[in-house]
Design a protein around this motif. Structure first.
Motif, PDB file in Angstrom:
ATOM      1  N   ARG A 110      96.050  51.572  11.199  1.00  6.19           N
ATOM      2  CA  ARG A 110      97.437  51.083  11.135  1.00  6.19           C
ATOM      3  C   ARG A 110      97.631  49.907  12.104  1.00  6.19           C
ATOM      4  O   ARG A 110      98.529  49.087  11.896  1.00  6.19           O
ATOM      5  N   ALA A 111      96.806  49.865  13.123  1.00  5.03           N
ATOM      6  CA  ALA A 111      96.814  48.682  13.996  1.00  5.03           C
ATOM      7  C   ALA A 111      95.996  47.602  13.289  1.00  5.03           C
ATOM      8  O   ALA A 111      95.110  47.900  12.493  1.00  5.03           O
ATOM      9  N   TYR A 112      96.317  46.350  13.583  1.00  4.89           N
ATOM     10  CA  TYR A 112      95.438  45.305  13.043  1.00  4.89           C
ATOM     11  C   TYR A 112      94.391  44.968  14.109  1.00  4.89           C
ATOM     12  O   TYR A 112      94.494  45.350  15.270  1.00  4.89           O
ATOM     13  N   HIS A 113      93.342  44.306  13.644  1.00  2.00           N
ATOM     14  CA  HIS A 113      92.219  43.942  14.531  1.00  2.00           C
ATOM     15  C   HIS A 113      91.625  42.636  14.016  1.00  2.00           C
ATOM     16  O   HIS A 113      91.941  42.211  12.899  1.00  2.00           O
ATOM     17  N   ASP A 114      90.727  42.062  14.787  1.00  2.00           N
ATOM     18  CA  ASP A 114      90.064  40.839  14.303  1.00  2.00           C
ATOM     19  C   ASP A 114      89.270  41.123  13.030  1.00  2.00           C
ATOM     20  O   ASP A 114      89.036  40.227  12.215  1.00  2.00           O
ATOM     21  N   ALA A 115      88.909  42.393  12.842  1.00  2.00           N
ATOM     22  CA  ALA A 115      88.197  42.763  11.607  1.00  2.00           C
ATOM     23  C   ALA A 115      89.032  42.432  10.370  1.00  2.00           C
ATOM     24  O   ALA A 115      88.480  42.130   9.294  1.00  2.00           O
ATOM     25  N   LEU A 116      90.364  42.436  10.516  1.00  2.00           N
ATOM     26  CA  LEU A 116      91.249  42.112   9.376  1.00  2.00           C
ATOM     27  C   LEU A 116      90.937  40.714   8.843  1.00  2.00           C
ATOM     28  O   LEU A 116      90.981  40.473   7.636  1.00  2.00           O
ATOM     29  N   PHE A 117      90.553  39.801   9.727  1.00  2.00           N
ATOM     30  CA  PHE A 117      90.267  38.422   9.311  1.00  2.00           C
ATOM     31  C   PHE A 117      88.774  38.169   9.117  1.00  2.00           C
ATOM     32  O   PHE A 117      88.380  37.355   8.287  1.00  2.00           O
ATOM     33  N   MET A 118      87.955  38.928   9.857  1.00  2.00           N
ATOM     34  CA  MET A 118      86.500  38.778   9.639  1.00  2.00           C
ATOM     35  C   MET A 118      86.153  39.247   8.221  1.00  2.00           C
ATOM     36  O   MET A 118      85.191  38.764   7.621  1.00  2.00           O
ATOM     37  N   ALA A 119      86.980  40.130   7.665  1.00  2.00           N
ATOM     38  CA  ALA A 119      86.741  40.617   6.296  1.00  2.00           C
ATOM     39  C   ALA A 119      86.857  39.487   5.271  1.00  2.00           C
ATOM     40  O   ALA A 119      86.419  39.614   4.123  1.00  2.00           O
ATOM     41  N   ARG A 120      87.499  38.365   5.685  1.00  2.00           N
ATOM     42  CA  ARG A 120      87.568  37.193   4.786  1.00  2.00           C
ATOM     43  C   ARG A 120      86.237  36.442   4.797  1.00  2.00           C
ATOM     44  O   ARG A 120      85.974  35.621   3.918  1.00  2.00           O
ATOM     45  N   LEU A 121      85.448  36.669   5.858  1.00  2.00           N
ATOM     46  CA  LEU A 121      84.211  35.888   6.053  1.00  2.00           C
ATOM     47  C   LEU A 121      82.966  36.617   5.572  1.00  2.00           C
ATOM     48  O   LEU A 121      81.987  35.994   5.172  1.00  2.00           O
ATOM     49  N   CYS A 122      82.980  37.961   5.683  1.00  2.00           N
ATOM     50  CA  CYS A 122      81.743  38.710   5.369  1.00  2.00           C
ATOM     51  C   CYS A 122      82.094  40.194   5.218  1.00  2.00           C
ATOM     52  O   CYS A 122      83.183  40.628   5.622  1.00  2.00           O
ATOM     53  N   PRO A 123      81.187  40.993   4.697  1.00  2.00           N
ATOM     54  CA  PRO A 123      81.407  42.449   4.617  1.00  2.00           C
ATOM     55  C   PRO A 123      81.693  42.982   6.020  1.00  2.00           C
ATOM     56  O   PRO A 123      80.943  42.673   6.959  1.00  2.00           O
ATOM     57  N   THR A 124      82.811  43.705   6.139  1.00  2.00           N
ATOM     58  CA  THR A 124      83.323  44.081   7.467  1.00  2.00           C
ATOM     59  C   THR A 124      83.651  45.566   7.516  1.00  2.00           C
ATOM     60  O   THR A 124      84.073  46.144   6.505  1.00  2.00           O
ATOM     61  N   GLY A 125      83.439  46.163   8.695  1.00  2.00           N
ATOM     62  CA  GLY A 125      83.811  47.566   8.876  1.00  2.00           C
ATOM     63  C   GLY A 125      84.229  47.815  10.314  1.00  2.00           C
ATOM     64  O   GLY A 125      84.051  46.961  11.182  1.00  2.00           O
ATOM     65  N   MET A 126      84.803  49.005  10.536  1.00  2.00           N
ATOM     66  CA  MET A 126      85.219  49.384  11.889  1.00  2.00           C
ATOM     67  C   MET A 126      84.813  50.822  12.158  1.00  2.00           C
ATOM     68  O   MET A 126      84.818  51.655  11.244  1.00  2.00           O
ATOM     69  N   ILE A 127      84.468  51.079  13.397  1.00  2.00           N
ATOM     70  CA  ILE A 127      84.142  52.435  13.857  1.00  2.00           C
ATOM     71  C   ILE A 127      85.172  52.820  14.908  1.00  2.00           C
ATOM     72  O   ILE A 127      85.377  52.074  15.879  1.00  2.00           O
ATOM     73  N   PHE A 128      85.866  53.959  14.680  1.00  2.00           N
ATOM     74  CA  PHE A 128      86.863  54.408  15.643  1.00  2.00           C
ATOM     75  C   PHE A 128      86.315  55.553  16.483  1.00  2.00           C
ATOM     76  O   PHE A 128      85.533  56.373  15.992  1.00  2.00           O
ATOM     77  N   ILE A 129      86.785  55.600  17.727  1.00  2.00           N
ATOM     78  CA  ILE A 129      86.515  56.775  18.573  1.00  2.00           C
ATOM     79  C   ILE A 129      87.862  57.332  19.034  1.00  2.00           C
ATOM     80  O   ILE A 129      88.870  56.619  19.037  1.00  2.00           O
ATOM     81  N   PRO A 130      87.884  58.610  19.421  1.00  2.00           N
ATOM     82  CA  PRO A 130      89.156  59.235  19.787  1.00  2.00           C
ATOM     83  C   PRO A 130      89.734  58.618  21.061  1.00  2.00           C
ATOM     84  O   PRO A 130      89.000  58.106  21.909  1.00  2.00           O
ATOM     85  N   CYS A 131      91.053  58.647  21.184  1.00  2.00           N
ATOM     86  CA  CYS A 131      91.669  58.307  22.474  1.00  2.00           C
ATOM     87  C   CYS A 131      92.720  59.378  22.748  1.00  2.00           C
ATOM     88  O   CYS A 131      93.288  59.950  21.811  1.00  2.00           O
ATOM     89  N   LYS A 132      92.975  59.652  23.995  1.00  2.00           N
ATOM     90  CA  LYS A 132      93.783  60.796  24.430  1.00  2.00           C
ATOM     91  C   LYS A 132      95.198  60.734  23.848  1.00  2.00           C
ATOM     92  O   LYS A 132      95.908  59.735  24.008  1.00  2.00           O
ATOM     93  N   ASP A 133      95.543  61.808  23.105  1.00  2.00           N
ATOM     94  CA  ASP A 133      96.863  61.907  22.451  1.00  2.00           C
ATOM     95  C   ASP A 133      97.141  60.713  21.524  1.00  2.00           C
ATOM     96  O   ASP A 133      98.289  60.499  21.131  1.00  2.00           O
ATOM     97  N   GLY A 134      96.131  59.923  21.217  1.00  2.00           N
ATOM     98  CA  GLY A 134      96.329  58.771  20.325  1.00  2.00           C
ATOM     99  C   GLY A 134      97.109  57.643  20.969  1.00  2.00           C
ATOM    100  O   GLY A 134      97.499  56.684  20.317  1.00  2.00           O
ATOM    101  N   VAL A 135      97.286  57.745  22.296  1.00  2.00           N
ATOM    102  CA  VAL A 135      98.128  56.771  23.001  1.00  2.00           C
ATOM    103  C   VAL A 135      97.407  55.430  23.148  1.00  2.00           C
ATOM    104  O   VAL A 135      96.205  55.372  23.453  1.00  2.00           O
ATOM    105  N   SER A 136      98.134  54.347  22.925  1.00  2.00           N
ATOM    106  CA  SER A 136      97.590  52.996  23.162  1.00  2.00           C
ATOM    107  C   SER A 136      98.757  52.059  23.481  1.00  2.00           C
ATOM    108  O   SER A 136      99.921  52.392  23.292  1.00  2.00           O
ATOM    109  N   HIS A 137      98.394  50.873  24.029  1.00  2.00           N
ATOM    110  CA  HIS A 137      99.426  49.909  24.450  1.00  2.00           C
ATOM    111  C   HIS A 137     100.346  50.526  25.504  1.00  2.00           C
ATOM    112  O   HIS A 137     101.521  50.217  25.601  1.00  2.00           O
TER     113      HIS A 137
END
Ligand code: HGY
Ligand code: MN
Ligand code: MN
Length: 413
Positions: free
Chosen positions: A358-385
Motif C-alpha cells: 500500500r506504500a509506494y516505493h522506487d520499485a513502482l517506477f523501476m517496474a517501467r524499466l524491467c521486471p521488478t519485485g519486492m521482498i517485505f520483512i515484518p516490522c513491529k505492529d506494522g508501524v512506519s513513518h
C-alpha cells in the motif's frame, strides 16, 4: 546457498546511518540534499568502496554501486531503496533495502559466488515527497515518468527547483543522463519493511509483493476574506479554515464510501494563514494523498474530491485552486521475481505471504524499466513513518538472505 550474513555489522551500520538526522533519536529526519542527507550518502559510499564496488553518482544524486559480473556486457540485476526520511520518521524505512542490499552483496562475495550479470546496488534520490511534494523523484526520472521539463515545475518551500537544489548540493552532470535506456537492467528487486502488521500478526517472515498501490497527490489552495475575529459577523464570513475542514471531512467520507478497504485518502498538510488568535483564517494550503490498489477506484476518489472542493468552496464563496502533482498507475510485480523469492524462501525453510504494497516505493517506477519485485520483512505492529518503527535484526537477516539468493539466481539467468 549457504550465506553468512553479518547481522551485527549490518545492525551497527543501520544505527550509524540513523545518526545522520535532523531530529533527535529515536526519530530520524533526513530531508533531500540537507547536510545530514549528504553525510549519510558519504557514509554509504564509503561502505560500498570498502566492499570493492564501483561507484557512479548521477546528476540527481542517484548512487549506483556495481559488483562487476563475469559477463559485464549483459544487463545487470539491480537492488536498492532510499535513505531519505520524512520528518520524525523511523530508521528502517528504505535503509533496510539499501544497507540490506549491500549486506546481501557482501554475503555473496564471501560465499565465493561469482555473478554472471553484474549486481548493482542503487541508493535512489528523493523517494520521499517531503521537499518537492512528489515522491520517487530519482526513479521517476530514471524511468522517464518525469522529464527535465516536469522537474522544473516542482518547487520547494524556498521556491528552488530540484535542478537548483541538486547543483547547490554539489551534484553535477546533465539531468538528461539520469534517464536509463530500456533494457538497462535485467531485473530489479527491493527489500523493504512491510509498513503494515500482517507478517508479524501471521508470524510469517517473508512477504512476496505482487503489486504496488497507485498513489496520487493533490494540492488545494483556498482563499477567503479573513478579517477581524470580533467584528465580522458569522453570516458575513468566508472562513478558509472552516471551508478546508469541511473539505477534509468530506475527503474522509469519500475514502470510506468506495466500498473497498483498499481506498485511502490523507490530508497530511493543512496550513492556515495568518494564524492569529483574533483573525479569521483567509487562506488554507492542504495536501491530499489518495491511494488504492485499483486504479479506477483511485481515480474515482480523485474526481469526487475535486468535485467536493469545487462545491464546498463555491457554496462558501471562497476561491479554490486544485493542483494534481501526480496520479500514478499501480505496478504489478514480475512473476519471475515472485517465483524466485518463493524458491529462495523455501531454500531457507521460510514461509511466505503474497501481498500488495500500500506504500509506494522506487520499485513502482523501476517496474517501467524491467521486471521488478519486492521482498517485505515484518516490522513491529506494522508501524512506519514514526520514531518507534522497528524491525528485528533476525528478520532483517532473513530478508537479506532471501534477497541475496534471489539476486544470485537472477544474475545467473
Ligand atoms: O508514502 C509512501 O508510500 C512512501 O513511504 N514514500
Ligand atoms: Mn516512507
Ligand atoms: Mn520506503
Amino acid at each position: 546457498m549457504n550465506l553468512d550474513v553479518n547481522q551485527a555489522r549490518l545492525n551497527a551500520e543501520l544505527d550509524k546511518l540513523a545518526s545522520f538526522s535532523e531530529a533527535p533519536a529515536p526519530a530520524v529526519t533526513r530531508i533531500l540534499y540537507t547536510e545530514q542527507d549528504l553525510a549519510a550518502r558519504a557514509y554509504f559510499k564509503d561502505l560500498c568502496l570498502e566492499a570493492g564496488l564501483e561507484l557512479r553518482v548521477d546528476a540527481l544524486g542517484n548512487t549506483y554501486a556495481r559488483w562487476q559480473g563475469s559477463e559485464p556486457n549483459l544487463a545487470a540485476v539491480a537492488t536498492g531503496s532510499h535513505i531519505d526520511a520524512i520528518p520524525y520518521a523511523g530508521m528502517y524505512d528504505g535503509t533496510v533495502g539499501v544497507l540490506g542490499g549491500l549486506e546481501a552483496i557482501r554475503a555473496l562475495q564471501k560465499s565465493g559466488f561469482t555473478p554472471k550479470r553484474s549486481l548493482e546496488l542503487i541508493l535512489f534520490t528523493a523517494e520521499e515527497p517531503t521537499r518537492f511534494g512528489v515522491g520517487c523523484l530519482g526513479s521517476r526520472v530514471m524511468s522517464g515518468v518525469l522529464g527535465t521539463q516536469g522537474l522544473e515545475s516542482l518547487k520547494d518551500n524556498e521556491g528552488k527547483t530540484p535542478n537548483e537544489a541538486r547543483q547547490a548540493a554539489g551534484f553535477q552532470g546533465q539531468l538528461s543522463d539520469v534517464r536509463l535506456p530500456e533494457g538497462f537492467y535485467h531485473a530489479f528487486v527491493e527489500l523493504h519493511i512491510e509498513q503494515m502488521p500482517q507478517l508479524e500478526q501471521k508470524g510469517i517472515p517473508i512477504g512476496v509483493v505482487t503489486a504496488i498501490a497507485a498513489p496520487a497527490t493533490l494540492h488545494i489552495r483556498l482563499e477567503g476574506a479573513g478579517g477581524h475575529a470580533g467584528a465580522v459577523l458569522m453570516p458575513d464570513r468566508k472562513d478558509a479554515l472552516i471551508c478546508g475542514a469541511e473539505i477534509a471531512q468530506t475527503i474522509e467520507t469519500i475514502a470510506l464510501s468506495t466500498g473497498s478497504i483498499d481506498s485511502v485518502a490523507t490530508v497530511g498538510i493543512f496550513d492556515i494563514h495568518p494564524r492569529a488568535v483574533n483573525s479569521i483564517p483567509s487562506k488554507v494550503f492542504m495536501t491530499v494523498d489518495v491511494r488504492d490498489t485499483d486504479l479506477a477506484r483511485r481515480d474515482g476518489m480523485v474526481e469526487a474530491i475535486k468535485d467536493a472542493v469545487r462545491s464546498i468552496s463555491g457554496g462558501r464563496k471562497l476561491k479554490a485552486v486544485i493542483e494534481t502533482l501526480n496520479a500514478d498507475p499501480p505496478a504489478s510485480c514480475a512473476r519471475e521475481i515472485t517465483e524466485a523469492t518463493e524458491l529462495a524462501a523455501r531454500e531457507y525453510g521460510l514461509r511466505t505471504l503474497p501481498m500488495v504494497s500500500r506504500a509506494y516505493h522506487d520499485a513502482l517506477f523501476m517496474a517501467r524499466l524491467c521486471p521488478t519485485g519486492m521482498i517485505f520483512i515484518p516490522c513491529k505492529d506494522g508501524v512506519s513513518h514514526r520514531p518507534d518503527e522497528y524491525s528485528k535484526p533476525e528478520d532483517i537477516e532473513r530478508g537479506v538472505k532471501v534477497l541475496a539468493s534471489v539476486l544470485a539466481r537472477l544474475s545467473m539467468s
